[in-house]
Design an enzyme around this catalytic site. Structure first.
Site, short mmCIF file in Angstrom:
data_model
loop_
_atom_site.label_atom_id
_atom_site.label_comp_id
_atom_site.label_asym_id
_atom_site.label_seq_id
_atom_site.Cartn_x
_atom_site.Cartn_y
_atom_site.Cartn_z
N LYS A 143 0.75 -1.33 0.15
CA LYS A 143 0.05 -0.09 -0.06
C LYS A 143 0.87 1.39 -0.06
O LYS A 143 2.00 1.21 0.78
CB LYS A 143 -0.66 0.01 1.28
CG LYS A 143 -1.95 1.17 1.24
CD LYS A 143 -2.67 0.84 2.57
CE LYS A 143 -3.94 1.66 2.72
NZ LYS A 143 -4.72 1.51 3.75
N SER A 159 -9.57 1.79 2.78
CA SER A 159 -8.69 2.55 1.82
C SER A 159 -7.71 1.68 1.26
O SER A 159 -7.28 1.98 0.07
CB SER A 159 -8.19 3.49 2.72
OG SER A 159 -7.17 2.92 3.58
N SER A 210 -9.92 -0.43 6.80
CA SER A 210 -9.33 -0.45 5.69
C SER A 210 -8.74 -1.63 5.10
O SER A 210 -8.28 -1.66 3.79
CB SER A 210 -8.17 0.76 5.56
OG SER A 210 -9.15 1.86 5.43
#
Lengths: 483, 93
Positions: A73, A148, A172
């Site tokens: 990420k 996210s 997330s």
């Protein structure tokens, strides 16, 4: 999947370099539609793969994750790799150091293919808040991948990586895992070092693995979890190999369910969750009804604690030390034309132009709640309610070993469906957020699929475990998966 | 309800430049989120201790030892404006 690939590498059926090339071939075919990768690190990946291949050809032993490609990420720093956190304010930022998790993955010989898309600074539940465009759901390009960590979920689901790392502050990792049909684990707060993770809400943030199987997430957790002197909140090491705890045996395990959670679900989701419960009963688990009376306050508690910590953490993005700085000549909205800007105007311009709407909203909310005279009414009150929620879990865990809930109230929603109303988007996290408030580990496991307009959309269920008891959590998820 | 004047004040504290139209939008957005948060007022928090660190970890200390950071050039390269190896900032006064 990791174990199979590991065996193929050892037997010489495939080399790590070939594996990396294969994944880049898929990436070049799919990424332009799905928009899951923000940066590719092909050179680094091939260099890492070469080392592994040389090691294998010398007959040396390799680790379980060695030579196997994954994605990170883009709010986790990798030395000399662009790290944007999905924000324009870090558009030009090249991380000068490795996050602790990256250091550990590199030491384990894992291959990094690239950095994945996310909501700006990980604030959001759909990746629609990314400054670099939304990530599409691989199952249905009209739908969101979740967020996210939408990029990290999407790359695994679409075979653009074997595994990935995400971060989870309110769901997330688990919500996008549910939407994309993969496994996502948020470890106990403190289990994994946050050093090098771009901070959002420091008392809630936690890095965790995402992959196609429970065993894969266990393998990665074993590698990344360790005490770290660079993160004072990380907890003492245990050096556990979590994959060794996957017995597939859960007889007499007590799983708690929360009645109110199930009552409000739509029929399709309810059917899936009830199916999961039935399966656990058949596997020998005992289902026990429990109460979490303060869990209904988790979401408002989160929307005080999270913005407060965010407003403080994001104060560092001011255009002074790194990142984008507003130009003296351009963007002169807050000072008279033609005059050089002073420091304050430069702050105002830099943050006005380089931060997105949701990030500003949360900074504003946090600044308000922490401003003079409001501290007791908001932050302190929220911290006290947090204690009550923690106590609810302590009570529940005196009766049961785990708690089972849905991960999300529905399958992946359509792009644009929830962007107009921030509160609607916040409600996405209703089932996931309590785990962050209480600090307990939680995992989302694929629970089934729901047909919608001819498309099969996946949805996950969630298990929440006792603090630092990832082994029971993982084994319970694993037992469901393999039966 | 949080009025436009308050929004402007918070924006200044948060160092975010904000135009009239945005101030209006934030006044609406923040008000509706604050209404939602109001729910916490119904919770009885008498004699409840606040939680800052969830797993109850106590303060940890370590030796205060300087360690060399290898990639100083990497940090310097990130300066938005540089002069003779220094990070150039706007004048404060």
């Amino acid at each position: 999947m990791i174990r199979e690939l590991h065996e193929k590498l050892i037997s010489g059926e495939i080399t790590s370099t070939q594996l990396v090339e294969q994944y880049f071939a898929v990436i070049s075919q799919k990424n332009k539609d799905i928009n899951a990768y923000l940066t590719l690190t092909k050179e680094l990946a091939l260099e890492q793969a070469k080392k592994v291949d040389e090691k294998i050809s010398r007959g040396e032993e390799i680790g379980i994750l060695e030579g196997i490609p994954g994605a990170i990420k883009d709010n986790i720093c990798i030395e000399n790799v662009r790290t944007t956190a999905g924000s324009k304010i870090l558009d030009n930022y090249t991380a000068p150091y490795d996050a602790t998790v990256i250091k550990k993955l590199k030491e384990a010989g894992a291959i990094i293919l690239g950095k994945t898309n996310l909501d700006e600074f990980a604030m959001g539940s759909s990746t629609e808040n990314s400054a670099y465009g939304a990530t599409k759901n691989p199952r249905d390009p009209e739908r969101v991948a979740g967020g996210s960590s939408g990029g990290s979920a999407s790359v695994v689901a679409s075979d653009m990586a074997v595994w990935s790392l995400g971060s989870d502050t309110g769901g997330s990792i688990r919500q996008p895992a549910s939407f994309c049909g993969i496994v996502g684990l948020k470890p106990t707060y403190g289990r994994v070092s946050r050093y090098g993770l771009i901070a959002m809400a420091s008392s809630l943030d936690q890095i965790g693995p995402m992959a196609k199987s429970v065993e894969d997430t266990a393998i990665i957790l074993s590698i990344i979890s360790e005490k770290d002197k660079l993160d004072a909140t990380s907890t003492p090491s245990v050096n556990k190999k979590y994959e060794d705890y996957l017995t597939g045996e859960i007889k007499n395990l007590k799983i708690g369910i929360v009645k109110e959670y199930l009552a409000g679900l739509n029929e399709d989701v309810k059917k899936i969750i009830n199916g999961v419960i039935e399966k656990y009963k058949k596997l020998g688990a005992q289902i026990v009804e429990i109460e979490l009376p303060n869990a209904k306050y988790a979401l408002p508690t989160y929307y005080i604690i999270q913005p407060c910590e965010t407003s403080s953490n994001l104060a560092r993005f001011d255009g002074i030390k790194y990142g984008m700085r507003a130009d003296d000549k351009k963007n002169s909205d807050y000072n008279p034309d033609g005059l050089p800007k002073n420091l304050l105007e430069n702050y105002l311009d830099t943050r006005a132009y380089e931060l997105g709407a949701e990030v500003k909203r949360r900074i504003m909310l946090g600044t308000y709640a922490l401003s003079s005279g409001y501290y007791d009414a908001y932050y302190l009150r929220a911290q006290k309610v947090r204690t009550l929620i923690k106590q609810d879990f302590q009570k529940a865990f005196s009766k049961v070993d785990l708690i089972l809930t849905p991960t999300t109230p529905s399958t992946a929603f359509k792009l644009g469906e929830k962007t107009q109303d921030p509160l609607q988007m916040y409600l996405e996290d209703i089932f996931t957020i309590t785990a962050n408030i209480a600090g307990v580990p939680a995992i989302s496991v694929p629970g089934g699929e729901i047909k919608n307009n001819g498309k099969n959309l996946p949805i996950g269920f969630q298990l929440l475990g006792k603090w630092f008891d990832e082994e029971t959590l993982l084994n319970t998820a694993y037992t469901f998966e393999v039966n | 309800m949080i009025n436009k004047g308050e929004v402007q004040h918070i924006a200044n504290l948060a160092r975010i430049g904000m135009k009239e139209k945005e101030i209006e939008k934030f006044s609406h957005d923040l008000s509706s989120i604050l209404d939602f948060i109001e729910k916490l007022k119904e919770v009885d928090i008498t004699d409840v201790e606040p939680t800052a660190h969830i797993t109850g970890l106590q303060n940890k200390s370590r030796e205060d030892k300087i360690e060399k950071f290898e990639n100083i050039e990497g940090i310097k390269k990130l300066f938005p404006e540089e002069k003779s190896g220094y990070n150039k900032v706007k004048s404060v006064l």
